[in-house]
Design an enzyme around this catalytic site. Structure first.
Site, PDB file in Angstrom:
ATOM      1  N   GLU A   1       0.829  -1.209   0.000  1.00 52.63           N
ATOM      2  CA  GLU A   1       0.000   0.000   0.000  1.00 52.63           C
ATOM      3  C   GLU A   1       0.858   1.251   0.000  1.00 52.63           C
ATOM      4  OE1 GLU A   1      -3.072   0.451   3.031  1.00 52.63           O
ATOM      5  OE2 GLU A   1      -4.580  -0.198   1.618  1.00 52.63           O
TER       6      GLU A   1
ATOM      7  N   LYS B   1     -13.586   1.534  -3.549  1.00 53.96           N
ATOM      8  CA  LYS B   1     -14.456   1.889  -2.415  1.00 53.96           C
ATOM      9  C   LYS B   1     -15.625   2.743  -2.897  1.00 53.96           C
ATOM     10  CE  LYS B   1     -10.693   2.277   0.972  1.00 53.96           C
ATOM     11  NZ  LYS B   1      -9.973   3.214   1.819  1.00 53.96           N
TER      12      LYS B   1
ATOM     13  N   HIS C   1       7.774 -26.397   0.765  1.00 54.39           N
ATOM     14  CA  HIS C   1       6.982 -27.434   0.093  1.00 54.39           C
ATOM     15  C   HIS C   1       5.815 -26.812  -0.650  1.00 54.39           C
ATOM     16  CE1 HIS C   1       8.997 -30.870   2.157  1.00 54.39           C
ATOM     17  NE2 HIS C   1       9.342 -29.874   2.956  1.00 54.39           N
TER      18      HIS C   1
HETATM   19  O1  PA5 Z   1      -2.822   1.423   5.880  1.00 49.81           O
HETATM   20  C1  PA5 Z   1      -3.853   2.027   5.660  1.00 49.81           C
HETATM   21  O2  PA5 Z   1      -3.929   3.264   5.739  1.00 49.81           O
HETATM   22  C2  PA5 Z   1      -5.129   1.287   5.367  1.00 49.81           C
HETATM   23  O3  PA5 Z   1      -4.889  -0.059   5.127  1.00 49.81           O
HETATM   24  C3  PA5 Z   1      -6.089   1.415   6.527  1.00 49.81           C
HETATM   25  O4  PA5 Z   1      -5.521   0.876   7.673  1.00 49.81           O
HETATM   26  C4  PA5 Z   1      -7.414   0.713   6.235  1.00 49.81           C
HETATM   27  O5  PA5 Z   1      -7.944   1.175   5.027  1.00 49.81           O
HETATM   28  C5  PA5 Z   1      -8.406   0.974   7.343  1.00 49.81           C
HETATM   29  O6  PA5 Z   1      -8.573   2.347   7.519  1.00 49.81           O
HETATM   30  P1  PA5 Z   1      -9.174   2.942   8.824  1.00 49.81           P
HETATM   31  O7  PA5 Z   1      -8.243   2.665   9.938  1.00 49.81           O
HETATM   32  O8  PA5 Z   1      -9.315   4.399   8.544  1.00 49.81           O
HETATM   33  O9  PA5 Z   1     -10.493   2.284   9.031  1.00 49.81           O
END
Ligand code: PA5
Length: 446
Positions: A281, A414, A302
């Site tokens: 990410e 989203k 494996h």
């Molecule tokens: O790393 C990130 O920013 C995302 O993976 C968030 O953790 C995830 O989208 C969840 O977001 P939030 O904590 O705002 O619910």
């Protein structure tokens, strides 16, 4: 004993040490950026200014939390993966026989079947629900919050807020409003602390503390790695996280587009998923980045290891071991002749031997490999590793000239899902979705 990065096989095959020189010279300008961003409070994962507040606000909540046998965490992505990694690494009892609690359940999906299985078996009176969302508006988490709130209310009426804690932004977001409306206990996710960099805040540490994990040791370990960067940013060039970042970027520049996270500390396997999210990410941006591939030694020898060894030569490897693995019980002296070479050896000698064997096999098969050798596998060591990897991720992003702290690409899916569910304000997405779904299907049955 210090933890070490062992570099002798890192710059091999298509990669030579000179390939990182043009990256290392950037240390001077990046050190200035580091100084600027740390003093502006924009890298709280590194400077941890929230620690004293957490140390003040979390302990008073713990007696109430630990009075429950179960904790149900509602959260996804960075709001879930750190807690799961810590649970698996340091409190995995509930996966084994004879466990008498505590039990931590992490609901990080919208699987109705699994959710029903949890709610139908858990007793609300014995469950502390912890709803974790930095933004306070993530649909997967909020939808579970609404259902769990109704579940608590149905069983305990007006007393339901006593069984709910929220971990969210200090001022903004729907969850923060809910905390105010219902007088819910809450802990903060500080400004600039994005989900995947937040495991060592209340986000990961409240579940860890519930499980009895030494959460202060996790913070101490992280601080030991972060301190030189936070206090003397000009020393960036000498920091192992920067060396790791230069190597990772050099790999990518030489068409190694996958990065294996091969974890030979089996109880730390869930750190593979935590790392994969952190890396993917943060760095999958603008057509760039290396795909993280979590793997666990020896299980994956494996499984996917064949592809590592003999598939496309597009992989580098972070290879994780610990010198502190419990050797376990020893084999008896009565083994059959065919297996006599195991007589008297501890079971743990297999893990060590197979780690050496796999490391060498990877090296011989075109995989540049950086050996991350932990001195031990306690919480302090884990905190140190987490900080090393978080810092290395940010610096890799800086070397790539992208922003490692955002994740704009995941927003489209989203928005389209919101449109599909009928949320207001998604006119264009509704139209795009209709066009997408109107394409004639080309179906084949099986
Ligand atoms: O790393 C990130 O920013 C995302 O993976 C968030 O953790 C995830 O989208 C969840 O977001 P939030 O904590 O705002 O619910």
């Amino acid at each position: 004993m210090p933890h070490t990065l062992e570099w002798s096989r890192a710059y091999t095959h298509r990669l030579s040490p000179s390939d990182a020189e043009h990256l290392k010279v950037k240390a001077v300008s990046l050190a200035k950026r580091l100084a600027k961003e740390t003093s502006a409070g924009e890298l709280p994962f590194l400077t941890m200014p929230y620690r004293s507040r957490l140390e003040k606000e979390m302990p008073p909540l713990l007696p109430r939390v630990r009075a429950c046998k179960h904790m149900l965490v509602l959260g996804i992505g960075g709001s879930a993966l750190g807690a799961r990694a810590m649970q698996q690494a340091f409190a995995s009892g509930q996966d084994g026989p004879g466990h008498a609690g505590p039990w931590l359940w992490i609901a990080d999906n919208v699987c109705a079947e699994r959710f029903e299985a949890l709610l139908s078996k858990l007793n609300p009176a014995d469950t502390m629900v912890v709803c974790i969302s930095k933004s306070g508006g993530t649909i997967e988490t909020l939808s579970q919050y609404f259902l769990v709130r109704a579940w608590l209310q149905a069983s305990m009426g007006e007393a339901w807020p006593e069984h709910m804690i929220v971990v969210t932004d200090i001022a903004k977001g729907y969850l923060r409003e809910e905390a105010g409306r219902h007088n819910l206990a809450s802990l903060d996710v500080p400004d600039y602390l994005g989900g995947r960099y937040s495991a060592l805040s209340a986000v990961g540490l409240l579940p860890a503390a519930f499980l009895g994990i030494d959460w202060q040791a996790l913070l101490d370990g992280a601080a030991s790695v972060a301190q030189p960067l936070a206090q003397t940013p000009e020393s960036l060039a000498d920091h192992p996280s920067f060396a790791l970042a230069c190597w990772a970027r050099a790999l990518e520049e030489h068409a190694y587009n996958q990065l294996i996270f091969f974890c030979y500390i089996p109880q730390w396997a869930a750190y593979g998923d935590w790392f994969a999210q952190l890396w993917a990410e943060s760095l999958g941006k603008e057509g760039q980045g290396t795909q993280p591939v979590p793997a666990t030694g020896v299980t994956d020898q494996h499984s996917i290891n064949q592809m590592f060894l003999s598939g496309p030569r597009n992989k580098g490897c972070l290879f994780l071991t610990s010198d502190g693995q419990d050797p376990g019980r020893s084999f008896g002296m009565d083994l059959p002749d065919k297996w006599s070479w195991l007589k008297g050896k501890p079971f743990g000698s297999l893990l060590e031997a197979e780690a050496v064997g796999t490391r060498m096999a990877l090296c011989k098969n075109g995989v540049p490999l950086l050996h991350v050798r932990m001195a031990d596998n306690g919480p302090q060591a884990a905190g140190a590793l987490m900080m090393l990897l978080e810092a290395a991720t940010v610096f890799t992003g800086w070397l790539m000239d992208i922003n490692p702290l955002d994740q704009p690409a995941v927003e489209l899916g989203k928005r389209l899902a919101n449109a599909r569910l009928g949320a207001q304000g998604y006119t264009q997405e509704e139209k795009d979705l209709a066009d997408y779904l109107a394409v004639p299907k080309e179906e084949q049955t099986f």
